[in-house]
Design an enzyme around this catalytic site. Structure first.
Site, PDB file in Angstrom:
ATOM      1  N   ASP A  22       4.601   0.383  -3.572  1.00 46.06           N
ATOM      2  CA  ASP A  22       3.182   0.337  -3.218  1.00 46.06           C
ATOM      3  C   ASP A  22       2.374  -0.458  -4.229  1.00 46.06           C
ATOM      4  O   ASP A  22       2.785  -0.659  -5.380  1.00 46.06           O
ATOM      5  CB  ASP A  22       2.642   1.769  -3.121  1.00 46.06           C
ATOM      6  CG  ASP A  22       1.528   1.906  -2.076  1.00 46.06           C
ATOM      7  OD1 ASP A  22       0.947   0.878  -1.683  1.00 46.06           O
ATOM      8  OD2 ASP A  22       1.249   3.037  -1.652  1.00 46.06           O
ATOM      9  N   ASP A  38      -2.070   1.433   6.626  1.00 43.68           N
ATOM     10  CA  ASP A  38      -2.279   2.865   6.431  1.00 43.68           C
ATOM     11  C   ASP A  38      -2.895   3.517   7.661  1.00 43.68           C
ATOM     12  O   ASP A  38      -2.888   4.747   7.789  1.00 43.68           O
ATOM     13  CB  ASP A  38      -3.197   3.110   5.230  1.00 43.68           C
ATOM     14  CG  ASP A  38      -2.462   3.003   3.906  1.00 43.68           C
ATOM     15  OD1 ASP A  38      -1.218   2.868   3.905  1.00 43.68           O
ATOM     16  OD2 ASP A  38      -3.134   3.050   2.851  1.00 43.68           O
TER      17      ASP A  38
END
Length: 722
Positions: A473, A542
């Site tokens: 990430d 997301d």
């Protein structure tokens, strides 16, 4: 595919795509870019003309001007007033005049190591390098083009070599530039924002300069390093179009310019306001690679050409045709609030429904109970994971599931042992306060010590634990760049960061070739060909809302293959939008990518668990067609409210139809399929048999359902007639 030179012309032919260049007055001029032309005899010759006092390099010839010629190199200050592709600064000025010196045709790809580069395992690629020279500056410029067997793709990059005893500042250095003939064009970019990445934006090209760019230190949520230029009548099934994609994950620009003569210039490369490179005597500097795809049969064909090239020449070959596991990620199920027992109960439910990979997300390390602390402290939190990480991994593996884990290695929290030990490792301008995002700072990957630290950190976990999958990430962009003592060094820092990142990724993916790496950057904030060279899977966004994902996934598949796209089923109401959709719709939408789940299975009803189990069973039967088949966007009568996507393999067709909002007093929609075997017959889930001809000519009627967010999945298997 072939490359050859004849009569001062250079022919660069891929499968169905040609670039033809000419050495004209020692400048490389463009005679054609587009559909393959086997025989060329100057039918489209550009007539030299004195256009309103155009500047000319030859006093005796007022008709020849660089401002009106189609070129592959735009130079500043020498009579070409269009956007330049190279700017070099010395103590006196920013002028350059690179002229043709030589060329070489060779087998294989250029030997470049510092940046992500296409590969060719079949060793069938052919390349050409043009050598240009500025004799006054004593600089050499190489322009490389490569063509690939069975591909309508051409790749290119540039290298500058300093043969002088002076140093120069590279202020701008594009990876690719080309001038194309005047036409009625539209251009397509992929923009958006966090949670709605890759939105397709189509605009009619008018006079002026049109550009998208990122100065975020990453390609970004709101822009993608790609540009499609097409004739104005193009659609998914008709028309000429060219896609230009930069193989780079940092600051970039994509620019298209239409000048007063209606000439069109396309260019891409480093974003210049945040870039400079000091080229010392004897040094060389390479640009990123640009990938150029061409289609004469519309945007669907362009997508398929891009997918083919990525799978065969960019994505790590071990994973480009390897079926992806169905996963459960614990993030939206637990966030930071989990224990060993909670994770095991989730894993047991996951195993029950047929999930194959369990992913432990953020919160397993250090003092990490929220996103305000502990980034950089990569030690297992034994209080949360009683028995440690090894106990959890072995428990997951005993359930016959793979194990994955989340890292955010490029970031650091101020409240961390690492920051207290090495505050000088963060990116920040001296004398300025830190700039925070999610209470995070960014580690300085232009610093070799930081690069070594990240290598060693991830190395430790991948060596000592049986990890099958890594979610990598990056949850913020880069600000406050300025760790060095001079402006020139600080303008080099952003690119040096990318070089450090690529060094880390190259090291880890080469050492651990069996680990499936997924890129995440707050979702799709760094979703580009540069990162895809190392990471064969990308977390698309997301935003897991099924309705949002219909458009988002459709637009991502314009250029990127299905097998690269993570797609999860999450809870309803959705955590990002608050929207409620049926479990069937959520399953169908996620099944158009690499299926995963991101919700708490332990709190779901028996009926919902049964639906998920059946959906996973179905997905396993169609997974190869979805992930590896040919993808086509199908036409719908109401394209802003209805979507249809088709996946085709040798023996199966999967069609997913989505209708966003219910309406009244419209006829049923009919969806016509594409690319079926004309003489074959196909049988659906209800055992009805159809001919390929009727499916393609007449189509399938979609029922009118009085409900919002309707979804229908059609699975057709090819059958043999007696």
């Amino acid at each position: 595919m072939t490359i050859y030179a004849k009569d001062n012309l250079f022919f660069i032919h891929s499968l169905d795509f040609s670039i033809i260049l000419e050495n004209y007055h020692d400048y490389l001029m463009v005679r054609h870019i587009g559909k393959k032309i086997s025989t060329y005899r100057h039918s489209n010759l550009l007539i030299d003309k004195d256009h309103a006092f155009s500047p000319a390099p030859f006093a005796e010839n007022r008709t020849f001007s660089l401002d009106s010629q189609r070129q592959i190199l735009g130079q500043s200050g020498m009579g070409d007033f269009r956007v330049p592709s190279i700017i070099l600064a010395n103590k006196e000025n920013q002028l350059s005049d690179f002229k043709f010196k030589d060329y070489k045709i060779y087998q294989g790809l250029p030997d470049e190591k510092s940046l992500p580069f296409p590969y060719d395992e079949q060793d069938s690629t052919q390349s050409i390098v043009f050598t240009l020279e500025d004799k006054l500056l004593n600089l050499t410029l190489e322009i490389h083009f490569s063509v690939y067997e069975n591909s309508s793709t051409i790749s290119t990059y540039r290298k500058i070599i300093n043969k002088s005893n002076k140093s120069y500042k590279i202020k701008k250095f594009d990876s690719f530039m080309i001038d194309v003939q005047p036409h009625d064009y539209q251009f397509i970019t992929f923009q958006g924002a966090y949670g709605r990445e890759k939105e397709m934006v189509s605009e009619t090209l008018k006079q002026g300069i049109h550009s998208i760019a990122s100065t975020r230190g990453a390609s970004g949520h709101g822009q993608t390093p790609s540009l499609i230029v097409a004739e104005n009548k193009v659609n998914d099934h008709y028309g000429e179009c060219i896609a230009v994609q930069l193989m780079y994950s940092g600051n970039f620009h994509m620019t298209i310019q239409k000048n007063q003569l209606r000439e069109v210039r396309i260019s891409t490369g480093f974003e210049s306001t945040m870039f400079e490179w000091l080229l010392e005597s004897g040094q060389e500097f390479a640009s990123p690679t640009t990938v150029i795809n061409y289609s004469s049969e519309g945007l669907n064909k362009l997508s398929q050409i891009s997918h083919h090239f990525i799978l065969n020449h960019i994505m790590p070959s071990k994973f480009s045709n390897q079926i992806r596991p169905i996963l459960l990620n614990n993030w939206e199920a637990t966030y930071f609030d989990f224990s060993f027992d909670k994770l095991i109960s989730l894993a047991e439910k996951a195993k029950h429904v047929g999930i194959e990979l369990f992913v432990l997300d953020d919160g397993w390390f250090g003092n990490r109970f929220d996103d305000n602390r502990a980034l950089g402290d990569w030690t297992v939190n034994e209080d949360k994971l009683s028995g440690g990480l090894e106990n959890l991994i072995s428990s997951i593996h005993q359930m016959d599931m793979q194990f994955g884990i989340w890292f955010e290695p490029e970031m650091i929290s101020v409240d961390s042992h690492l920051y207290r030990t090495h505050p000088e490792w963060v990116i920040g301008a001296k004398g300025r306060q830190n700039i925070y995002s999610r209470n995070q700072l960014v580690l300085d990957l232009s610093n070799p010590e930081v690069v070594s630290y990240i290598k060693d950190t991830i190395d430790h976990f991948l060596t000592n634990y049986k990890i099958d999958y890594v979610k990598w990430d990056m949850n913020r962009n880069i600000t406050n760049v300025g760790n060095y003592s001079s402006l020139s060094e600080n303008l080099m820092q952003s690119h040096k960061y990318m070089l450090g990142l690529y060094e880390i990724l190259d090291y880890l993916t080469e050492k651990y070739p069996d680990v499936l790496f997924e890129s995440c950057a707050g979702g799709g904030g760094r979703n580009d060909l540069g990162i895809m060279r190392y990471f064969p899977q990308v977390w698309t966004s997301d935003n897991t809302d099924a309705v949002s994902r219909i458009q988002l996934q459709k637009d991502m598949l314009f250029l990127y293959p299905t097998i690269s796209m993570g797609a999860h089923v999450s809870a309803a109401p959705n955590h990002q939008t608050g929207r409620s959709t049926s479990l069937e719709t959520r399953n169908h939408v996620a099944m158009m990518g690499n299926l995963g789940y991101e919700l708490d299975l332990t709190t779901m009803s028996d009926n919902d668990i049964y639906q998920i189990k059946e959906a996973i069973k179905t997905y396993k039967s169609i997974r190869a067609t979805i992930q590896l088949g040919q993808v086509t966007r199908l036409e719908t009568p109401h394209p802003t409210n209805e979507y249809a996507k088709q996946f085709v393999s040798d023996d199966m067709v999967v069609v997913t139809y989505n209708k966003i909002l219910s309406d009244v007093e419209f006829s049923e929609s009919v969806i016509r399929l594409k690319h079926l075997e004309p003489q074959a017959s196909y049988i659906d889930q209800s055992q009805r048999v159809y001919s390929a001809e009727e499916l393609m000519i007449l189509g399938i009627t979609m029922p009118v359902k009085q409900m919002d967010f309707y979804s229908r999945q059609i699975i057709l298997k090819k059958i043999k007639e007696n």
